[in-house]
Design a protein around this motif. Structure first.
Motif, PDB file in Angstrom:
ATOM      1  N   ALA A  54       3.451  -3.716  -0.335  1.00 55.94           N
ATOM      2  CA  ALA A  54       3.442  -2.434  -1.046  1.00 55.94           C
ATOM      3  C   ALA A  54       2.012  -1.984  -1.358  1.00 55.94           C
ATOM      4  N   THR A  55       1.154  -2.930  -1.741  1.00 58.60           N
ATOM      5  CA  THR A  55      -0.233  -2.595  -2.044  1.00 58.60           C
ATOM      6  C   THR A  55      -0.967  -2.152  -0.781  1.00 58.60           C
ATOM      7  N   HIS A  56      -0.702  -2.824   0.334  1.00 53.62           N
ATOM      8  CA  HIS A  56      -1.317  -2.431   1.609  1.00 53.62           C
ATOM      9  C   HIS A  56      -0.917  -1.004   1.988  1.00 53.62           C
ATOM     10  N   ARG A  57       0.357  -0.687   1.809  1.00 51.20           N
ATOM     11  CA  ARG A  57       0.828   0.645   2.164  1.00 51.20           C
ATOM     12  C   ARG A  57       0.202   1.723   1.285  1.00 51.20           C
ATOM     13  N   ALA A  58      -0.129   1.362   0.047  1.00 46.37           N
ATOM     14  CA  ALA A  58      -0.704   2.338  -0.893  1.00 46.37           C
ATOM     15  C   ALA A  58      -2.209   2.157  -1.062  1.00 46.37           C
ATOM     16  N   ARG A  59      -2.848   1.503  -0.097  1.00 45.68           N
ATOM     17  CA  ARG A  59      -4.259   1.124  -0.246  1.00 45.68           C
ATOM     18  C   ARG A  59      -5.187   2.326  -0.359  1.00 45.68           C
ATOM     19  N   GLN A  86      -2.956  -2.195  -9.349  1.00 49.65           N
ATOM     20  CA  GLN A  86      -3.410  -0.802  -9.360  1.00 49.65           C
ATOM     21  C   GLN A  86      -4.174  -0.466 -10.644  1.00 49.65           C
ATOM     22  N   THR A 134      -5.015   4.732  -2.261  1.00 51.59           N
ATOM     23  CA  THR A 134      -5.192   5.132  -3.662  1.00 51.59           C
ATOM     24  C   THR A 134      -5.783   4.021  -4.524  1.00 51.59           C
ATOM     25  N   LEU A 135      -6.067   2.882  -3.934  1.00 46.49           N
ATOM     26  CA  LEU A 135      -6.522   1.707  -4.687  1.00 46.49           C
ATOM     27  C   LEU A 135      -8.011   1.848  -5.017  1.00 46.49           C
ATOM     28  N   PRO A 175       8.844   0.459  -6.507  1.00 47.49           N
ATOM     29  CA  PRO A 175       8.166   0.526  -5.209  1.00 47.49           C
ATOM     30  C   PRO A 175       8.782  -0.417  -4.191  1.00 47.49           C
TER      31      PRO A 175
END
Length: 395
Positions: A116-121, A385, A123-124, A4
C-alpha cells in the motif's frame, strides 16, 4: 476513513504464510513467498547475507531531496517455532514447525502495508524501510541485521522505528496497546553445566550425582531470586530444561540446566546473575560436584520512546484508531529491543485472541484472529505517512 487494505487479500497472505513455517535464520521458502509478492508489485528489495532477510526501501515522491530526507523503519519477524501444530485449522502447517507466535500475521500486516505504501509513494514525504527479519526466536536476527547495516540501507538513518506483535491472550480481541518506556522484558539465557561422578544406582554413596545437584539448583535458584529482588521490581528466573542420564538405575556423570532471566532493568539482571551463581556454586559444593554457569544476552528490555509513543497515539487517534496505554509492561521478550536501542521508536501489542481458544503464544493450539490484520496494517500505513510528514516539518 476507508481501509487502504481493501485491494490486498491480507487474510490469504497470512494463511499461505502460516502453511510454510520455517525455523531459525535461514527461511528460503518464506523468503521466496515474500519476494514473489514484491516482484508482482514491481517493488525492489535487498536480501540478507548471513540470513534470508528481505529489506525494502520505498522512496517518497513528495520528499524534499534538497534537504536531509526523513526515513522511518517498520520491522516484521519471519521465523516460526519447532512446534507441531494442533489447531486443526484448514490452513494448519504440517511440517513439524508452526507460526505459534503469530509471525505469519506480522508478515501479512507489514507486507500489505509495504504494498500500500509503494502504491501511494508519490505522496510520501520521506523514505520508508520495511524489514522482514528471520531469527527472532532466540537466534539473534536483529543483531545480525544491525551488523549488516540495516540502519544505513536508505542512505539516511531512520528517525523512528515501529514494531508490532500479536498476542493470543493477555489482551482483549482487537485491542491495540502500548506504553512509553519498558513494554517487554529483556531476556538472558542461562546454561548451567554440572559435572559429577557417576556410578551404579545401588551404591549412591560412591557417586557424586550431578542430577541430584541440578534438581536442587532449580528449586533453590527460584527461592533465592524471589527473595533477592524488591517486590516492586518485576523479574523472573526460571529453568525450562534439565537433561541428565538415560537409565533409571545409573547415576550420570553430567547434567545440564537451561533457563531464562527476565527483567526490565539491566542492573536487576546483573544482580540476579550474581545471585544465581552464588546459589549454584553453593549447591555444587554441598553435593561435591563441579558447576559452570554461562550467559547469553538474548534481548534487552523493549522500550518505547515516550515522544514516539505520544506521536503514534496521536496518529492513531487522528485516523480513528484507538491505542490503549498499558498500565504495566509484560514479561515476554523481543529482539526488536536491539533496534530500539539504536533508533527511537515504539512497539505495539495486538490482541488477536479468538474466543474459542484461550491458548497463549507458543502453544501448539494457539490461534490468532484474522480480524486484526487489516486494522493493524492501516495503523502501520498511517504511521509511516504521518510520521514522515511530521519529520519533514522539523526545522
Amino acid at each position: 476513513m476507508g481501509s487502504p487494505m481493501k485491494s490486498i487479500d491480507i487474510v490469504t497472505l497470512r494463511h499461505e504464510l502460516h502453511q510454510i513455517p520455517e525455523v531459525g535464520l535461514h527461511l528460503p521458502i518464506t523468503q521466496r513467498y515474500l519476494l514473489a509478492v514484491l516482484d508482482s508489485e514491481g517493488i525492489d528489495y535487498l536480501t540478507g547475507e548471513s540470513m534470508t532477510s528481505v529489506t525494502i526501501v520505498i522512496r517518497g515522491g513528495a520528499a524534499d531531496r534538497r534537504a536531509t530526507v526523513p526515513t522511518v523503519l517498520v520491522r516484521s519477524d519471519m521465523d516460526a517455532l519447532p512446534v507441531a501444530e494442533e489447531t486443526n485449522l484448514p490452513w494448519a502447517s504440517t511440517n513439524g514447525a508452526m507460526h505459534a507466535c503469530g509471525h505469519d500475521a506480522h508478515m501479512a500486516i507489514v507486507l500489505a502495508a509495504t504494498v500500500a505504501t509503494h502504491r501511494a509513494r508519490a505522496t510520501l514525504q520521506g523514505d520508508a524501510i520495511f524489514f522482514f527479519q528471520p531469527g527472532e526466536e532466540g537466534h539473534g536476527g536483529a543483531q545480525l541485521a544491525l551488523a549488516e547495516g540495516l540502519l544505513d540501507v536508505a542512505g539516511t538513518r531512520p528517525i523512528a522505528a515501529l514494531g508490532l506483535h500479536v498476542l493470543s491472550n493477555l489482551l482483549d480481541a482487537g485491542q491495540l496497546a502500548g506504553r512509553p518506556g519498558p513494554i517487554l522484558s529483556g531476556s538472558t539465557l542461562v546454561d548451567v553445566n554440572v559435572s559429577g561422578r557417576g556410578g551404579h544406582g545401588s551404591t549412591p554413596h560412591l557417586t557424586a550425582s550431578p542430577l541430584a545437584a541440578a534438581a536442587a539448583m532449580v528449586g533453590a535458584v527460584g527461592a533465592v531470586s524471589a527473595h533477592s529482588v524488591s517486590m516492586f521490581e518485576p523479574a523472573t528466573v526460571g529453568f525450562g530444561a534439565l537433561r541428565s542420564g538415560e537409565a533409571r538405575n545409573v547415576v550420570p556423570d553430567h547434567a545440564v540446566l537451561q533457563g531464562v532471566i527476565r527483567t526490565f532493568d539491566t542492573d536487576t539482571d546483573s544482580h540476579l546473575r550474581q545471585c544465581l551463581e552464588r546459589t549454584v556454586n553453593g549447591i555444587a559444593m554441598a553435593h561435591d560436584v563441579e558447576a559452570t554457569v554461562t550467559y547469553a544476552q538474548d534481548t534487552v528490555p523493549t522500550e518505547s520512546d515516550p515522544r514516539e509513543f505520544a506521536l503514534l497515539r496521536g496518529i492513531a487517534r487522528g485516523r480513528g484508531i484507538q491505542l490503549t496505554e498499558l498500565p504495566q509492561p509484560i514479561a515476554i521478550s523481543e529482539d526488536f529491543s536491539w533496534i530500539l536501542r539504536a533508533v527511537p521508536g515504539v512497539f505495539v501489542l495486538i490482541g488477536a485472541g479468538r474466543s474459542d481458544s484461550p491458548e497463549s503464544n507458543h502453544s501448539p493450539r494457539a490461534t490468532f484472529s484474522d480480524d486484526v490484520l487489516a486494522p493493524s496494517a492501516d495503523l502501520v500505513i498511517a504511521w509511516v505517512q504521518d510520521r514522515l510528514a511530521a519529520g519533514a516539518q522539523k526545522p
